[in-house]
Design an enzyme around this catalytic site. Structure first.
Site, PDB file in Angstrom:
ATOM      1  N   VAL A  56      -5.338   2.219  -0.639  1.00  0.00           N
ATOM      2  CA  VAL A  56      -4.972   1.636  -1.932  1.00  0.00           C
ATOM      3  C   VAL A  56      -5.600   0.228  -1.956  1.00  0.00           C
ATOM      4  O   VAL A  56      -5.983  -0.259  -2.573  1.00  0.00           O
ATOM      5  CB  VAL A  56      -3.522   1.743  -2.390  1.00  0.00           C
ATOM      6  CG1 VAL A  56      -3.297   1.212  -3.815  1.00  0.00           C
ATOM      7  CG2 VAL A  56      -3.037   3.336  -2.747  1.00  0.00           C
ATOM      8  N   ASP A  57      -4.970  -0.446  -0.683  1.00  0.00           N
ATOM      9  CA  ASP A  57      -5.391  -1.644  -0.428  1.00  0.00           C
ATOM     10  C   ASP A  57      -6.972  -1.737  -0.414  1.00  0.00           C
ATOM     11  O   ASP A  57      -7.619  -2.703  -1.385  1.00  0.00           O
ATOM     12  CB  ASP A  57      -5.071  -2.257   0.688  1.00  0.00           C
ATOM     13  CG  ASP A  57      -3.454  -2.838   0.715  1.00  0.00           C
ATOM     14  OD1 ASP A  57      -3.209  -3.232  -0.350  1.00  0.00           O
ATOM     15  OD2 ASP A  57      -2.710  -2.875   1.645  1.00  0.00           O
ATOM     16  N   LEU A  58      -7.613  -1.021   0.049  1.00  0.00           N
ATOM     17  CA  LEU A  58      -8.954  -1.083   0.068  1.00  0.00           C
ATOM     18  C   LEU A  58      -9.604  -0.937  -0.961  1.00  0.00           C
ATOM     19  O   LEU A  58     -10.712  -1.445  -1.333  1.00  0.00           O
ATOM     20  CB  LEU A  58      -9.491  -0.444   1.529  1.00  0.00           C
ATOM     21  CG  LEU A  58      -8.993  -0.792   2.839  1.00  0.00           C
ATOM     22  CD1 LEU A  58      -9.346   0.026   3.984  1.00  0.00           C
ATOM     23  CD2 LEU A  58      -9.284  -2.392   3.006  1.00  0.00           C
ATOM     24  N   ASP A  85       0.713  -1.090   0.254  1.00  0.00           N
ATOM     25  CA  ASP A  85      -0.121  -0.075   0.027  1.00  0.00           C
ATOM     26  C   ASP A  85       0.679   1.266  -0.053  1.00  0.00           C
ATOM     27  O   ASP A  85       0.702   2.217  -1.010  1.00  0.00           O
ATOM     28  CB  ASP A  85      -0.971  -0.070   1.371  1.00  0.00           C
ATOM     29  CG  ASP A  85      -1.733   1.222   1.064  1.00  0.00           C
ATOM     30  OD1 ASP A  85      -2.833   1.124   0.839  1.00  0.00           O
ATOM     31  OD2 ASP A  85      -1.582   2.366   1.756  1.00  0.00           O
TER      32      ASP A  85
END
Length: 396
Positions: A167-169, A139
Site C-alpha cells: 500500500v505504501d509503494l 501500511d
C-alpha cells in the site's frame, strides 16, 4: 534519457517512512534535486530493522539520490528556512496528517500565494477531506481496512497481510503520477496546484478488478490462497520437490496442459471443459492435476510446459530470484558506497527507456548531511547557517 528528464527541478520532501519517500525517490531517480527535510530525530524509517552499521536498510532503500537537511519545524527560525525553500521549489511533497502543515504555516494555501507555480502533493492515510481525514494509518492497517487482508492467506486461515509494504509503494506511485501530470499541465498553464495521494484510495485502486467483480455480482470474496478467483488452472501446483505457478486457463493452453501431464481425458470431462465449469469443480481439478505432477520434480514440468507454451514459473525464494536469469540480465541491483554503512547492494531504479540502466547519483544521505550545503545555496550568511544548526536539540 528518462533518468535526466526532471533535471533542474527542485523538490522539497517533508515525508517519512515509505509512501512519501518512495514518491520522492522516483522523482529523484528522474533527475530532480530532492531536498529531504528531516526532524532532528530523523525519518522514522532510519530506526526500522535491519540496520547496516546503524543505518536502517528501509531508509537506505527509499532515499537514494536525495540530500538531507535537518530542520525543527517547531522552531520559528527553522520554519522560516523551510518557507524559503518552498518559495523557490517546483514541487513539495508532504506526508503529515491534514492540518499539520497549516500549523507550520506551510500549507498549500499559504505557500502558493508566494509561489503560484508550485506543485504541492499531500500524502496521507485517508485523504484531505472526509470524516476519516485525521486518522493515522500505516501500511498494515490500510491493508486491513481496505479489504486487502480479507482476500489474502489460505481459506479458513487467519487474516494475512502482504508482507511487503504494497500500500505504501502503490501510494507513492500514484503520488508520482499525479505530480508528473500536474507538471505537464503547468507547462501549458504556468500554474501549480494541490494534488494528493490517499493510502486508502490507493489500496482500493490496487484491488480495482476485485471490487469491480464485487459490484457486478455482489459476491463478497474470501481468502484466495494462491489461486486467481476468476480462472483455473491459475494457481500454484505441487510437484515432487516444490511448487510451480501455472496459468493454463486459456482453451488452447488448457488442452496443452492436459496432454502434457498425460491426462488428455480431462479436457473433455464435462466438469472441466470450460473455465466456468472448472471454477465450480476447482478442488477436484487440482487433486487430479497434482496427482500427476507429484510424480516429477519442478524442472521436469517447467521444461515440458514451456515446450507447449504453457505460462508457468517456479515459486522462487529470494536467493533463487537473485540468481535467476531475468534478474541478473536486467541488472536489477547496483552497488553504492555509503559514508557510514559502507558498500551496499540495493535494488536499482527500474524507470528508464529501452536499453537504459539508470544508476543512482548518490546513496541515501546521512541525517542532516547536506544542511550547510543547501542553506548556503539559499544565500544565507554563514553565521545564520551555524545558528540554525546549533539550534537543533541533540539527538538521543
Amino acid at each position: 534519457m528518462l533518468a535526466n528528464s526532471l533535471e533542474g527541478l527542485r523538490v522539497i520532501d517533508f515525508t517519512q517512512v515509505m509512501a512519501g519517500p518512495s514518491c520522492t525517490q522516483y522523482l529523484a531517480d528522474l533527475g530532480a534535486d530532492v531536498v529531504k527535510v528531516e526532524a532532528p530525530s530523523g525519518d522514522l524509517s532510519r530506526a526500522l530493522s535491519p540496520w547496516v552499521h546503524g543505518e536502517g536498510v528501509a531508509f537506505l532503500a527509499l532515499n537514494r539520490n536525495k540530500r538531507s537537511i535537518v530542520l525543527d519545524l517547531k522552531q520559528s527560525a527553522h520554519r522560516l528556512v523551510a518557507s524559503r525553500l518552498v518559495a523557490e521549489a517546483d514541487v513539495v511533497v508532504e506526508s503529515f496528517r491534514p492540518g499539520v502543515m497549516t500549523r507550520f504555516g506551510l500549507d498549500y494555501a499559504e505557500v502558493s500565494a508566494e509561489n503560484p507555480r508550485l506543485i504541492y502533493c499531500s500524502v496521507s492515510a485517508y485523504g484531505q477531506q472526509g470524516t476519516a481525514r485525521d486518522l493515522p494509518g500505516v501500511d498494515g492497517v490500510l491493508q486491513a481496512v481496505s479489504g486487502l487482508m480479507s482476500v489474502t492467506g489460505a481459506p479458513g486461515g487467519q487474516p494475512c497481510k502482504v508482507p511487503v509494504p504494497v500500500v505504501d509503494l502503490v501510494t507513492g506511485s500514484f503520488a508520482t503520477i499525479s505530480i508528473l501530470a500536474a507538471l505537464a499541465l503547468r507547462q501549458r498553464t504556468g500554474s501549480g496546484q494541490h494534488v494528493e495521494a490517499s493510502m486508502f484510495a490507493s489500496a482500493i485502486a490496487l484491488q480495482h478488478v476485485s471490487f469491480a467483480s464485487y459490484f457486478a455480482d455482489g459476491h463478497v470474496p474470501g481468502p484466495q490462497g494462491n489461486a486467481a478467483p476468476y480462472s483455473t488452472p491459475n494457481e500454484a501446483l505441487r510437484c515432487a520437490d516444490g511448487w510451480i505457478m501455472v496459468a493454463a486457463y486459456h482453451p488452447a493452453r488448457w488442452l496443452a496442459l492436459c496432454t502434457a501431464i498425460g491426462a488428455p481425458e480431462l479436457a473433455s470431462d464435462p466438469r472441466f471443459a470450460e473455465n466456468k465449469n472448472r471454477l465450480q469443480h476447482r478442488e477436484a481439478l487440482l487433486r487430479l492435476l497434482e496427482a500427476r505432477m507429484l510424480a516429477h520434480p519442478r524442472a521436469f514440468w517447467l521444461e515440458r510446459f514451456a515446450a507447449v507454451d504453457i505460462i508457468c514459473g517456479p515459486i522462487n525464494d529470494y536467493a533463487e530470484v537473485a540468481q535467476s536469469a531475468p534478474f541478473v540480465e536486467a541488472a536489477l541491483t547496483e552497488n553504492l558506497l555509503h559514508p557510514v554503512a559502507g558498500a551496499l547492494t540495493l535494488p536499482r531504479s527500474v524507470i528508464g527507456a529501452v536499453g537504459e540502466r539508470p544508476r543512482a547519483r548518490r546513496a541515501a544521505p546521512t541525517l542532516g548531511q547536506h544542511t550547510r550545503e543547501v542553506l548556503d545555496e539559499l544565500g544565507m550568511p554563514p553565521e545564520d547557517i551555524e545558528a540554525i544548526i546549533a539550534a537543533d536539540p541533540p539527538l538521543n
